[in-house]
Design a protein around this motif. Structure first.
Motif, PDB file in Angstrom:
ATOM      1  N   ILE A 163       0.863  -1.179   0.000  1.00  0.00           N
ATOM      2  CA  ILE A 163       0.000   0.000   0.000  1.00  0.00           C
ATOM      3  C   ILE A 163       0.900   1.230   0.000  1.00  0.00           C
ATOM      4  CG2 ILE A 163      -1.726   1.308   1.291  1.00  0.00           C
ATOM      5  CD1 ILE A 163      -2.795  -1.258   0.046  1.00  0.00           C
ATOM      6  N   GLY A 164       0.683   2.095  -0.959  1.00  0.00           N
ATOM      7  CA  GLY A 164       1.498   3.285  -1.075  1.00  0.00           C
ATOM      8  C   GLY A 164       0.728   4.550  -0.756  1.00  0.00           C
ATOM      9  N   LEU A 165       1.416   5.644  -0.882  1.00  0.00           N
ATOM     10  CA  LEU A 165       0.858   6.951  -0.558  1.00  0.00           C
ATOM     11  C   LEU A 165      -0.349   7.289  -1.430  1.00  0.00           C
ATOM     12  CD1 LEU A 165       1.181   9.544   1.106  1.00  0.00           C
ATOM     13  CD2 LEU A 165       2.614  10.420  -0.735  1.00  0.00           C
ATOM     14  N   VAL A 166      -0.301   6.959  -2.706  1.00  0.00           N
ATOM     15  CA  VAL A 166      -1.405   7.273  -3.607  1.00  0.00           C
ATOM     16  C   VAL A 166      -2.664   6.507  -3.197  1.00  0.00           C
ATOM     17  CG1 VAL A 166      -2.205   7.117  -5.996  1.00  0.00           C
ATOM     18  CG2 VAL A 166       0.133   7.844  -5.521  1.00  0.00           C
ATOM     19  N   THR A 167      -2.502   5.255  -2.798  1.00  0.00           N
ATOM     20  CA  THR A 167      -3.648   4.452  -2.360  1.00  0.00           C
ATOM     21  C   THR A 167      -4.262   5.024  -1.090  1.00  0.00           C
ATOM     22  OG1 THR A 167      -2.666   2.474  -3.313  1.00  0.00           O
ATOM     23  CG2 THR A 167      -4.401   2.149  -1.679  1.00  0.00           C
ATOM     24  N   VAL A 168      -3.422   5.352  -0.116  1.00  0.00           N
ATOM     25  CA  VAL A 168      -3.924   5.912   1.146  1.00  0.00           C
ATOM     26  C   VAL A 168      -4.604   7.246   0.892  1.00  0.00           C
ATOM     27  CG1 VAL A 168      -3.242   6.807   3.408  1.00  0.00           C
ATOM     28  CG2 VAL A 168      -2.260   4.685   2.574  1.00  0.00           C
ATOM     29  N   TYR A 212     -10.550  -1.351  -5.845  1.00  0.00           N
ATOM     30  CA  TYR A 212     -10.522  -2.360  -6.896  1.00  0.00           C
ATOM     31  C   TYR A 212      -9.211  -2.289  -7.684  1.00  0.00           C
ATOM     32  CZ  TYR A 212     -12.002  -5.363 -10.688  1.00  0.00           C
ATOM     33  OH  TYR A 212     -12.079  -6.387 -11.592  1.00  0.00           O
ATOM     34  N   GLN A 213      -8.720  -1.082  -7.923  1.00  0.00           N
ATOM     35  CA  GLN A 213      -7.492  -0.917  -8.698  1.00  0.00           C
ATOM     36  C   GLN A 213      -6.251  -1.379  -7.941  1.00  0.00           C
ATOM     37  OE1 GLN A 213      -7.693   3.235  -9.621  1.00  0.00           O
ATOM     38  NE2 GLN A 213      -8.898   2.904 -11.480  1.00  0.00           N
ATOM     39  N   VAL A 214      -6.286  -1.363  -6.627  1.00  0.00           N
ATOM     40  CA  VAL A 214      -5.104  -1.706  -5.850  1.00  0.00           C
ATOM     41  C   VAL A 214      -5.049  -3.194  -5.490  1.00  0.00           C
ATOM     42  CG1 VAL A 214      -5.980  -1.299  -3.513  1.00  0.00           C
ATOM     43  CG2 VAL A 214      -3.615  -0.800  -4.027  1.00  0.00           C
ATOM     44  N   VAL A 215      -6.155  -3.919  -5.650  1.00  0.00           N
ATOM     45  CA  VAL A 215      -6.193  -5.309  -5.185  1.00  0.00           C
ATOM     46  C   VAL A 215      -5.223  -6.200  -5.956  1.00  0.00           C
ATOM     47  CG1 VAL A 215      -7.647  -7.373  -5.058  1.00  0.00           C
ATOM     48  CG2 VAL A 215      -8.481  -5.222  -4.187  1.00  0.00           C
ATOM     49  N   LEU A 216      -5.186  -6.119  -7.273  1.00  0.00           N
ATOM     50  CA  LEU A 216      -4.311  -6.998  -8.049  1.00  0.00           C
ATOM     51  C   LEU A 216      -2.835  -6.827  -7.690  1.00  0.00           C
ATOM     52  CD1 LEU A 216      -4.205  -9.213 -10.165  1.00  0.00           C
ATOM     53  CD2 LEU A 216      -4.060  -7.451 -11.916  1.00  0.00           C
ATOM     54  N   PRO A 217      -2.307  -5.601  -7.663  1.00  0.00           N
ATOM     55  CA  PRO A 217      -0.915  -5.466  -7.222  1.00  0.00           C
ATOM     56  C   PRO A 217      -0.718  -5.890  -5.762  1.00  0.00           C
ATOM     57  CG  PRO A 217      -1.658  -3.426  -8.248  1.00  0.00           C
ATOM     58  CD  PRO A 217      -2.841  -4.325  -8.135  1.00  0.00           C
ATOM     59  N   LEU A 218      -1.736  -5.675  -4.936  1.00  0.00           N
ATOM     60  CA  LEU A 218      -1.623  -6.017  -3.518  1.00  0.00           C
ATOM     61  C   LEU A 218      -1.460  -7.522  -3.316  1.00  0.00           C
ATOM     62  CD1 LEU A 218      -1.744  -5.008  -0.562  1.00  0.00           C
ATOM     63  CD2 LEU A 218      -4.207  -5.419  -0.657  1.00  0.00           C
ATOM     64  N   ILE A 219      -2.239  -8.334  -4.042  1.00  0.00           N
ATOM     65  CA  ILE A 219      -2.130  -9.780  -3.843  1.00  0.00           C
ATOM     66  C   ILE A 219      -0.831 -10.334  -4.422  1.00  0.00           C
ATOM     67  CG2 ILE A 219      -4.594 -10.202  -3.661  1.00  0.00           C
ATOM     68  CD1 ILE A 219      -4.671 -11.065  -6.530  1.00  0.00           C
ATOM     69  N   ARG A 220      -0.205  -9.582  -5.297  1.00  0.00           N
ATOM     70  CA  ARG A 220       1.102 -10.004  -5.819  1.00  0.00           C
ATOM     71  C   ARG A 220       2.244  -9.602  -4.890  1.00  0.00           C
ATOM     72  NH1 ARG A 220       0.201  -8.443 -12.115  1.00  0.00           N
ATOM     73  NH2 ARG A 220      -1.157 -10.178 -12.598  1.00  0.00           N
ATOM     74  N   ILE A 221       2.112  -8.462  -4.243  1.00  0.00           N
ATOM     75  CA  ILE A 221       3.201  -7.930  -3.411  1.00  0.00           C
ATOM     76  C   ILE A 221       3.101  -8.399  -1.964  1.00  0.00           C
ATOM     77  CG2 ILE A 221       4.171  -5.797  -2.462  1.00  0.00           C
ATOM     78  CD1 ILE A 221       3.361  -4.430  -5.100  1.00  0.00           C
ATOM     79  N   ASN A 222       1.898  -8.354  -1.402  1.00  0.00           N
ATOM     80  CA  ASN A 222       1.703  -8.646   0.013  1.00  0.00           C
ATOM     81  C   ASN A 222       1.412 -10.133   0.198  1.00  0.00           C
ATOM     82  OD1 ASN A 222       0.287  -8.973   2.601  1.00  0.00           O
ATOM     83  ND2 ASN A 222       0.471  -6.754   2.714  1.00  0.00           N
ATOM     84  N   GLN A 223       2.265 -10.803   0.943  1.00  0.00           N
ATOM     85  CA  GLN A 223       2.154 -12.243   1.144  1.00  0.00           C
ATOM     86  C   GLN A 223       0.861 -12.625   1.862  1.00  0.00           C
ATOM     87  OE1 GLN A 223       5.442 -13.883   3.290  1.00  0.00           O
ATOM     88  NE2 GLN A 223       4.742 -15.983   3.048  1.00  0.00           N
ATOM     89  N   GLU A 224       0.458 -11.842   2.862  1.00  0.00           N
ATOM     90  CA  GLU A 224      -0.749 -12.169   3.623  1.00  0.00           C
ATOM     91  C   GLU A 224      -2.002 -12.049   2.753  1.00  0.00           C
ATOM     92  OE1 GLU A 224       1.447  -9.818   4.882  1.00  0.00           O
ATOM     93  OE2 GLU A 224       2.324 -10.895   6.584  1.00  0.00           O
TER      94      GLU A 224
END
Length: 149
Positions: free
Chosen positions: A20-25, A75-87
């Motif tokens: 999660i980055g600054l743009v998402t927050v 919705y836009q952040v979920v795909l990169p999130l599941i690739r980057i964040n292990q949990e």
């Protein structure tokens, strides 16, 4: 943008979530606004367009889909999130591969997006720090897998 975002209480704790980055927050805070106007994260899910709707009429029972109305940042952040964040990736895999009622790809992404909304809601309202291990333990999984016949 960073300076303004950091003025919001608990925004720094939202940034502690890996992936999660600054743009998402900043996008989440700007789209949701004052978090205290929501009583629970379900209201934010509906606001974000993650509510389920059924296309039915009379005797016809249509497919159940997400409304896709509302905000798009989660919705836009979920795909990169599941690739980057292990949990979050393991939650996605669990929903896709569980024995009872496995979800399709987009359905699992929506489920992960809803989980992210609940995590953000807890961070913003309670001021807790993100704990990925606790988040994984909160998912009720069967203790034993059924034996192959």
């Amino acid at each position: 943008m960073e300076e303004l975002t950091m003025q919001i209480p608990n925004a720094d704790k939202m940034l502690s979530v890996n992936g999660i980055g600054l743009v998402t927050v900043a996008g989440f805070i700007s789209e949701v606004g004052d978090i205290s106007r929501f009583k629970n994260p379900k209201q934010i899910q509906k606001y974000a367009g993650f509510e389920l709707v059924e296309n039915s009429s009379g005797k016809h029972k249509g497919r159940t889909t997400i409304s896709k109305r509302g905000r798009k940042i989660i919705y836009q952040v979920v795909l990169p999130l599941i690739r980057i964040n292990q949990e979050f990736g393991s939650i996605y895999d669990y929903y896709r591969k569980r024995i009872k009622n496995p979800l399709k790809g987009q359905q699992a992404m929506i489920a992960v997006g809803c989980k992210l909304i609940r995590v953000f809601f807890a961070i913003m309202t309670k001021g807790v720090v993100f704990n990925g291990t606790k988040m994984i333990e909160d998912i009720h999984r069967p203790t034993q897998l059924p034996q192959a016949a």
